[in-house]
Scaffold this active site. Sequence first.
Site, PDB file in Angstrom:
ATOM      1  N   LYS A 219       0.844  -1.198   0.000  1.00 42.08           N
ATOM      2  CA  LYS A 219       0.000   0.000   0.000  1.00 42.08           C
ATOM      3  C   LYS A 219       0.878   1.247   0.000  1.00 42.08           C
ATOM      4  O   LYS A 219       1.699   1.448   0.893  1.00 42.08           O
ATOM      5  CB  LYS A 219      -0.906   0.014   1.237  1.00 42.08           C
TER       6      LYS A 219
ATOM      7  N   ASP B  79      -3.487   4.385  -1.641  1.00 43.25           N
ATOM      8  CA  ASP B  79      -4.399   4.826  -0.573  1.00 43.25           C
ATOM      9  C   ASP B  79      -4.412   6.351  -0.507  1.00 43.25           C
ATOM     10  O   ASP B  79      -3.777   6.949   0.356  1.00 43.25           O
ATOM     11  CB  ASP B  79      -3.919   4.216   0.757  1.00 43.25           C
TER      12      ASP B  79
ATOM     13  N   LYS C 159      -7.344   8.114  -0.362  1.00 43.25           N
ATOM     14  CA  LYS C 159      -8.548   8.523   0.399  1.00 43.25           C
ATOM     15  C   LYS C 159      -9.153   9.792  -0.193  1.00 43.25           C
ATOM     16  O   LYS C 159      -9.300  10.816   0.476  1.00 43.25           O
ATOM     17  CB  LYS C 159      -8.221   8.722   1.874  1.00 43.25           C
TER      18      LYS C 159
ATOM     19  N   ASP D 227     -13.813  14.753  -2.162  1.00 45.52           N
ATOM     20  CA  ASP D 227     -14.025  16.076  -2.755  1.00 45.52           C
ATOM     21  C   ASP D 227     -15.392  16.046  -3.433  1.00 45.52           C
ATOM     22  O   ASP D 227     -16.141  15.073  -3.285  1.00 45.52           O
ATOM     23  CB  ASP D 227     -12.876  16.372  -3.742  1.00 45.52           C
TER      24      ASP D 227
ATOM     25  N   THR E 171      -9.879   4.019  11.313  1.00 47.62           N
ATOM     26  CA  THR E 171      -9.701   3.156  12.487  1.00 47.62           C
ATOM     27  C   THR E 171      -9.014   3.877  13.645  1.00 47.62           C
ATOM     28  O   THR E 171      -8.928   3.352  14.743  1.00 47.62           O
ATOM     29  CB  THR E 171      -8.900   1.883  12.106  1.00 47.62           C
TER      30      THR E 171
ATOM     31  N   ARG F 140       3.020  -0.061  10.859  1.00 51.14           N
ATOM     32  CA  ARG F 140       4.031   0.103  11.903  1.00 51.14           C
ATOM     33  C   ARG F 140       4.476  -1.163  12.612  1.00 51.14           C
ATOM     34  O   ARG F 140       5.681  -1.291  12.909  1.00 51.14           O
ATOM     35  CB  ARG F 140       3.575   1.188  12.895  1.00 51.14           C
TER      36      ARG F 140
HETATM   37  O1  C5P Z   1       0.860   1.532  10.955  1.00 52.62           O
HETATM   38  P1  C5P Z   1      -0.516   0.964  10.855  1.00 52.62           P
HETATM   39  O2  C5P Z   1      -0.559  -0.551  10.837  1.00 52.62           O
HETATM   40  O3  C5P Z   1      -1.469   1.571  11.855  1.00 52.62           O
HETATM   41  O4  C5P Z   1      -0.993   1.420   9.392  1.00 52.62           O
HETATM   42  C1  C5P Z   1      -2.315   1.373   8.959  1.00 52.62           C
HETATM   43  C2  C5P Z   1      -2.402   1.951   7.603  1.00 52.62           C
HETATM   44  O5  C5P Z   1      -3.763   1.876   7.179  1.00 52.62           O
HETATM   45  C3  C5P Z   1      -2.006   3.416   7.481  1.00 52.62           C
HETATM   46  O6  C5P Z   1      -1.338   3.544   6.241  1.00 52.62           O
HETATM   47  C4  C5P Z   1      -3.313   4.184   7.449  1.00 52.62           C
HETATM   48  O7  C5P Z   1      -3.247   5.312   6.628  1.00 52.62           O
HETATM   49  C5  C5P Z   1      -4.255   3.148   6.831  1.00 52.62           C
HETATM   50  N1  C5P Z   1      -5.667   3.294   7.176  1.00 52.62           N
HETATM   51  C6  C5P Z   1      -6.142   3.259   8.466  1.00 52.62           C
HETATM   52  N2  C5P Z   1      -7.488   3.397   8.720  1.00 52.62           N
HETATM   53  C7  C5P Z   1      -8.352   3.517   7.716  1.00 52.62           C
HETATM   54  C8  C5P Z   1      -7.872   3.541   6.391  1.00 52.62           C
HETATM   55  C9  C5P Z   1      -6.520   3.394   6.159  1.00 52.62           C
HETATM   56  O8  C5P Z   1      -5.375   3.097   9.394  1.00 52.62           O
HETATM   57  N3  C5P Z   1      -9.649   3.577   7.950  1.00 52.62           N
END
Ligand code: C5P
Length: 241
Positions: free
Chosen positions: A32, A59, A61, A64, A118, A210
């Site tokens: 991603k 991604d 998102k 607009d 999330t 992460r």
């Molecule tokens: O580091 P981590 O595992 O929290 O990364 C989650 C990834 O998913 C990030 O790139 C974040 O932008 C993405 N994301 C999210 N929640 C959403 C949509 C995408 O955490 N609803």
Amino acid sequence: MACDLILALDVPTREAAAPLLRQLRGSLRWVKIGLQMFTAYGPDYVRAVADEGYSIFLDLKLHDIPNTVAKAVESLAPLPIGMLTIHTSGGREMMTAARQAQEQSNPRLLLLGVTVLTSMDTAALHDTGVTSAADAQVSRLANLAAASGLRGLVCSPLEVPMLRSQLPAKIQLVTPGIRPAGDAGGDDQKRVMTPAEAARAGSSYIVVGRPILKAKDPAAVARAILAEITQNAEPSRPLSV
Ligand code: C5P
């Protein structure tokens, strides 16, 4: 239900990403590319990662007015991407316009609707004027997205059982907010599950950033997560939309 891992490549430079991409070639399929890398390196970087053999989830998102989002989807059509995100809170008209643009310009692309981030819980939603609980808001936005023709959604794994009971089985559910058992946590994700729990719940894809990127041995953690979800779900089938 099939489940596969998507690595969120949230790193500052392409040099930081290169060793991990090299080590995971062959075992990981999906990467991603989000705002951090896309704003730094643009479409060329998407092509470069795809050239290494990875399937790309872009991604961005998008959120607009309908015309602007539809035109952005068209502009992205030449790029080798398999998934692209838009915000469902842009509304029915925006999602319909995006879906039509995708069908015409890039029929194989899976357009995913982001429900509630999330990182947001019910209290954070209340701060923005949304008075429903987080799961009720996810349900409302997910059903609106499906009615607008979207075939995939981004949600918390905690909401997957609810959405599986409400939506057609062909809807792909992509879940960030994954924290392996024993992960110290302490970051911004609030609505979380382990990889095994998310796979068992019926996630089509789990997104992990992460916990892999900050590990001492990121490739080993990625492989452990792949093994964990394979043991807890059917093997993934190629995406067909
Ligand atoms: O580091 P981590 O595992 O929290 O990364 C989650 C990834 O998913 C990030 O790139 C974040 O932008 C993405 N994301 C999210 N929640 C959403 C949509 C995408 O955490 N609803």
